[in-house]
Write a protein that holds these residues in place. Sequence first.
Motif, PDB file in Angstrom:
ATOM      1  N   PHE A 127     -17.172  13.570  -6.463  1.00  0.00           N
ATOM      2  CA  PHE A 127     -16.611  12.957  -7.715  1.00  0.00           C
ATOM      3  C   PHE A 127     -15.369  12.025  -7.375  1.00  0.00           C
ATOM      4  O   PHE A 127     -14.398  13.311  -7.263  1.00  0.00           O
ATOM      5  N   ASP A 128     -14.522  11.298  -8.053  1.00  0.00           N
ATOM      6  CA  ASP A 128     -13.051  11.209  -8.122  1.00  0.00           C
ATOM      7  C   ASP A 128     -12.844  11.464  -9.412  1.00  0.00           C
ATOM      8  O   ASP A 128     -13.654  12.449 -10.746  1.00  0.00           O
ATOM      9  N   ALA A 129     -11.618  10.976  -9.635  1.00  0.00           N
ATOM     10  CA  ALA A 129     -10.759  11.410 -11.277  1.00  0.00           C
ATOM     11  C   ALA A 129     -11.816  11.187 -12.088  1.00  0.00           C
ATOM     12  O   ALA A 129     -11.452  11.908 -13.587  1.00  0.00           O
ATOM     13  N   ASP A 130     -12.155   9.990 -12.271  1.00  0.00           N
ATOM     14  CA  ASP A 130     -13.372   9.609 -13.318  1.00  0.00           C
ATOM     15  C   ASP A 130     -14.160  10.379 -13.661  1.00  0.00           C
ATOM     16  O   ASP A 130     -15.082   9.734 -14.148  1.00  0.00           O
ATOM     17  N   GLY A 131     -14.825  11.010 -12.684  1.00  0.00           N
ATOM     18  CA  GLY A 131     -16.203  11.550 -12.986  1.00  0.00           C
ATOM     19  C   GLY A 131     -17.183  10.620 -12.325  1.00  0.00           C
ATOM     20  O   GLY A 131     -18.150  10.866 -12.094  1.00  0.00           O
ATOM     21  N   MET A 132     -16.366   9.288 -10.974  1.00  0.00           N
ATOM     22  CA  MET A 132     -17.369   8.641 -10.828  1.00  0.00           C
ATOM     23  C   MET A 132     -18.019   9.285  -9.302  1.00  0.00           C
ATOM     24  O   MET A 132     -17.411   9.346  -9.178  1.00  0.00           O
ATOM     25  N   PRO A 133     -19.656   9.017  -8.793  1.00  0.00           N
ATOM     26  CA  PRO A 133     -19.961   9.365  -7.847  1.00  0.00           C
ATOM     27  C   PRO A 133     -18.888   8.900  -6.522  1.00  0.00           C
ATOM     28  O   PRO A 133     -18.625   7.266  -6.796  1.00  0.00           O
ATOM     29  N   VAL A 134     -18.037   9.011  -5.718  1.00  0.00           N
ATOM     30  CA  VAL A 134     -17.748   9.011  -4.247  1.00  0.00           C
ATOM     31  C   VAL A 134     -18.726   8.448  -3.044  1.00  0.00           C
ATOM     32  O   VAL A 134     -19.554   8.809  -2.873  1.00  0.00           O
ATOM     33  N   THR A 287     -15.376  15.380   3.876  1.00  0.00           N
ATOM     34  CA  THR A 287     -16.517  15.190   2.675  1.00  0.00           C
ATOM     35  C   THR A 287     -16.651  16.773   1.700  1.00  0.00           C
ATOM     36  O   THR A 287     -16.954  16.634   1.515  1.00  0.00           O
ATOM     37  N   ALA A 288     -15.123  17.183   1.849  1.00  0.00           N
ATOM     38  CA  ALA A 288     -15.181  18.582   1.105  1.00  0.00           C
ATOM     39  C   ALA A 288     -14.251  17.838  -0.383  1.00  0.00           C
ATOM     40  O   ALA A 288     -13.536  17.033   0.107  1.00  0.00           O
ATOM     41  N   GLN A 289     -14.090  18.729  -1.755  1.00  0.00           N
ATOM     42  CA  GLN A 289     -14.413  17.671  -2.699  1.00  0.00           C
ATOM     43  C   GLN A 289     -12.933  18.276  -2.696  1.00  0.00           C
ATOM     44  O   GLN A 289     -12.201  17.062  -3.509  1.00  0.00           O
ATOM     45  N   ALA A 290     -11.544  18.755  -2.252  1.00  0.00           N
ATOM     46  CA  ALA A 290     -10.204  18.977  -2.081  1.00  0.00           C
ATOM     47  C   ALA A 290      -9.624  17.916  -1.382  1.00  0.00           C
ATOM     48  O   ALA A 290      -8.525  18.088  -1.293  1.00  0.00           O
ATOM     49  N   GLN A 291     -10.182  17.633   0.091  1.00  0.00           N
ATOM     50  CA  GLN A 291     -10.054  16.899   0.527  1.00  0.00           C
ATOM     51  C   GLN A 291      -9.898  14.977   0.033  1.00  0.00           C
ATOM     52  O   GLN A 291      -9.198  13.973  -0.151  1.00  0.00           O
ATOM     53  N   VAL A 292     -11.324  14.882  -0.287  1.00  0.00           N
ATOM     54  CA  VAL A 292     -11.237  14.036  -1.995  1.00  0.00           C
ATOM     55  C   VAL A 292     -10.575  13.540  -2.151  1.00  0.00           C
ATOM     56  O   VAL A 292      -9.601  12.785  -2.830  1.00  0.00           O
ATOM     57  N   ASP A 293      -9.862  15.087  -3.813  1.00  0.00           N
ATOM     58  CA  ASP A 293      -9.242  15.177  -3.897  1.00  0.00           C
ATOM     59  C   ASP A 293      -7.524  14.340  -3.723  1.00  0.00           C
ATOM     60  O   ASP A 293      -6.495  14.028  -4.443  1.00  0.00           O
ATOM     61  N   VAL A 294      -7.548  14.765  -2.457  1.00  0.00           N
ATOM     62  CA  VAL A 294      -6.162  14.618  -1.894  1.00  0.00           C
ATOM     63  C   VAL A 294      -5.548  12.883  -1.562  1.00  0.00           C
ATOM     64  O   VAL A 294      -5.153  12.491  -1.873  1.00  0.00           O
ATOM     65  N   LEU A 295      -7.171  12.856  -0.940  1.00  0.00           N
ATOM     66  CA  LEU A 295      -6.910  11.314  -0.607  1.00  0.00           C
ATOM     67  C   LEU A 295      -7.055  10.482  -1.793  1.00  0.00           C
ATOM     68  O   LEU A 295      -5.946   9.288  -1.398  1.00  0.00           O
ATOM     69  N   GLU A 296      -7.633  10.484  -3.315  1.00  0.00           N
ATOM     70  CA  GLU A 296      -7.250   9.981  -4.309  1.00  0.00           C
ATOM     71  C   GLU A 296      -5.834  10.034  -4.927  1.00  0.00           C
ATOM     72  O   GLU A 296      -5.452   8.342  -5.425  1.00  0.00           O
ATOM     73  N   ALA A 297      -5.292  11.259  -4.849  1.00  0.00           N
ATOM     74  CA  ALA A 297      -4.155  11.534  -5.074  1.00  0.00           C
ATOM     75  C   ALA A 297      -3.168  10.589  -4.090  1.00  0.00           C
ATOM     76  O   ALA A 297      -1.926  10.355  -5.106  1.00  0.00           O
ATOM     77  N   SER A 304     -13.674   1.068  -6.809  1.00  0.00           N
ATOM     78  CA  SER A 304     -13.620   0.344  -6.843  1.00  0.00           C
ATOM     79  C   SER A 304     -12.639  -0.428  -7.312  1.00  0.00           C
ATOM     80  O   SER A 304     -12.696  -1.997  -7.168  1.00  0.00           O
ATOM     81  N   ALA A 305     -11.966   0.009  -7.727  1.00  0.00           N
ATOM     82  CA  ALA A 305     -10.119  -0.773  -7.967  1.00  0.00           C
ATOM     83  C   ALA A 305      -9.449  -0.013  -6.817  1.00  0.00           C
ATOM     84  O   ALA A 305      -8.093  -0.572  -6.259  1.00  0.00           O
ATOM     85  N   ASN A 306      -9.936   0.495  -5.427  1.00  0.00           N
ATOM     86  CA  ASN A 306      -8.716   0.878  -4.604  1.00  0.00           C
ATOM     87  C   ASN A 306      -9.898   0.122  -3.186  1.00  0.00           C
ATOM     88  O   ASN A 306     -10.680   1.058  -2.109  1.00  0.00           O
ATOM     89  N   GLN A 307     -10.142  -0.912  -3.207  1.00  0.00           N
ATOM     90  CA  GLN A 307     -11.080  -1.290  -1.122  1.00  0.00           C
ATOM     91  C   GLN A 307     -10.373  -0.940  -0.234  1.00  0.00           C
ATOM     92  O   GLN A 307     -10.916  -1.246   0.351  1.00  0.00           O
ATOM     93  N   ALA A 308      -9.124  -1.096  -0.416  1.00  0.00           N
ATOM     94  CA  ALA A 308      -8.675  -0.628   0.891  1.00  0.00           C
ATOM     95  C   ALA A 308      -8.531   0.670   1.128  1.00  0.00           C
ATOM     96  O   ALA A 308      -7.682   1.483   2.553  1.00  0.00           O
ATOM     97  N   GLY A 309      -8.935   1.774   0.601  1.00  0.00           N
ATOM     98  CA  GLY A 309      -9.255   2.500   0.664  1.00  0.00           C
ATOM     99  C   GLY A 309      -9.975   3.704   1.686  1.00  0.00           C
ATOM    100  O   GLY A 309     -10.615   2.446   1.423  1.00  0.00           O
ATOM    101  N   PHE A 310      -9.929   4.591   2.328  1.00  0.00           N
ATOM    102  CA  PHE A 310     -11.179   5.059   3.151  1.00  0.00           C
ATOM    103  C   PHE A 310     -11.804   6.279   2.658  1.00  0.00           C
ATOM    104  O   PHE A 310     -12.051   6.507   1.546  1.00  0.00           O
ATOM    105  N   ILE A 311     -13.531   5.608   2.925  1.00  0.00           N
ATOM    106  CA  ILE A 311     -14.332   5.947   2.932  1.00  0.00           C
ATOM    107  C   ILE A 311     -14.833   7.092   3.639  1.00  0.00           C
ATOM    108  O   ILE A 311     -15.568   6.884   4.634  1.00  0.00           O
ATOM    109  N   PRO A 312     -14.609   8.479   2.938  1.00  0.00           N
ATOM    110  CA  PRO A 312     -15.011   9.339   3.288  1.00  0.00           C
ATOM    111  C   PRO A 312     -15.704  10.126   4.917  1.00  0.00           C
ATOM    112  O   PRO A 312     -17.304   9.643   3.887  1.00  0.00           O
ATOM    113  N   GLY A 313     -15.791  10.412   5.641  1.00  0.00           N
ATOM    114  CA  GLY A 313     -17.192  10.447   7.057  1.00  0.00           C
ATOM    115  C   GLY A 313     -17.162  11.670   7.179  1.00  0.00           C
ATOM    116  O   GLY A 313     -15.849  12.744   7.064  1.00  0.00           O
ATOM    117  N   GLU A 314     -17.960  12.029   8.137  1.00  0.00           N
ATOM    118  CA  GLU A 314     -17.588  13.390   9.746  1.00  0.00           C
ATOM    119  C   GLU A 314     -18.238  13.267  10.880  1.00  0.00           C
ATOM    120  O   GLU A 314     -19.243  12.030  10.599  1.00  0.00           O
TER     121      GLU A 314
END
Length: 480
Positions: A127-134, A287-297, A304-314
């Motif tokens: 989930f992102d900072a707004d609680g929405m699925p990533v 794809t770990a939550q900690a890595q998602v948090d770092v990417l978002e920070a 939805s507000a940052n279409q130029a961001g990374f989509i985490p994969g593995e």
Amino acid sequence: MLGRILGVLGVPVLVVGLLWLGAVIYFQQAETDVSSVDIVIWFALVPLAAVVAWFIGKALHTRSKTPPAETAAAPDSPASPEKDDRLSLQLAILSAEVNTAAGESAADLLGAMRKGDIRPGFNERLFDADGMPVKTSSHDALATDEYLPWVEKWLRSADNASDLNPEDGARLLALLDPPLNRTLEVLASLPALTEAGTGTHKPSQEPQLRPLATKIFTAPVWQEMISTYVRTQVAQAGGLAFGIVRADADRPELQADAMRVADAFCKASTEAYSSCILMIVACDSLTAQAQVDVLEANGLLFTSANQAGFIPGEGAAVILAAPPALVGADTPPLASLHRAAFGAREKPVDAQGRIDAAHLQELGNATLTNAELQTSSVAGLISDCDHRSPWLTEAAMLINASLSELDPVADHLALGNALGSTGHASSTLALAFAAHAIAIDEKPLLVASLTDKRARSIVALSPWQAPAAAPITPATANQS
């Protein structure tokens, strides 16, 4: 989009406006009548000529400032016969094994990815900072329990590893283990080496350990763990002299991507590495939550507000390549890998203004020249770029300029669109999928590593053809 339009048309519109204003002022001050010829000349022909001159001047200025394509192994004398010999060298790709969120068979996945049937989806556990699925491309069925004890034991013996999460390390091993095991089976099937390194073995001779040069691409914090695990698995397989290509301050290009490593090996494949096998090992997971948090920070997460961001994969990939002289007749290689070309863009691809693909086009032409391939024979482009527009636009411009017979969208397989951002594994995955595409379609391809904002690497792959002449050995190479 509006910014790009203004960047292209801003100056011409300003020039036309100034010319029209000057013409209006001139005719107002003149005491003669304005004829239709005057209107055509001053309000149409002169502005048109000025705009054309501006675009020509801009193109010449850009061309003069674009750095030349850097062919990875160009010797000191550009006209020497040695340059031609080295740039025409190639490697045989013996195997290319993958493990992704979509599956483990590159051959089976190619068709679905080309149709756009494989895409990242929303992850119910991230989930992102707004609680929405990533949105991610995650291997949901990955079993990590059997690897966790090995990782925990390694962490206890490692220095400065107390902050590492064992679950993250176990996930990397779970991704890597299947393609690594399949690769070791291919290695075990190769003919034994003799002291002469010819690939044949006489009963009266003791088989020699086969040199295995290994390059590992993964997150720096897990580099030593992955190296230890791969070394352990290779030792259990037996018959191999294991060596790792370490970081070298004098060879920074070897840390960039799999294509540059393969090129360096290819350059020395008739000399130092004439009896050696190259193994490129890559695995990464974002794809770990900690890595998602770092990417978002850091403002790098796709939302939805940052279409130029990374989509985490593995994903993970392991590639085996060898000089053609070591290839046996029993198992033909997947493809031939030719000499690469690489360099860096003058400005980041996502910088403001018009996207420039001139440097990438020069690199593409250089590697096609190395491979002695006609542009009309190339069936497409496979790259590791993702959904982000600047990267896709640059790749489309390369196809339009250098491979004009191809469709810039349909004939470009952007792996990131299907698998998300696979981090340090991205370039190796691109090479692996390209090798299988060659084996299936039997047509040459270009493969590009484009994930960086500036660094660019591109290489040509073609269907395997057995060498027509006697293999080059170190002795014959020195005589020439």
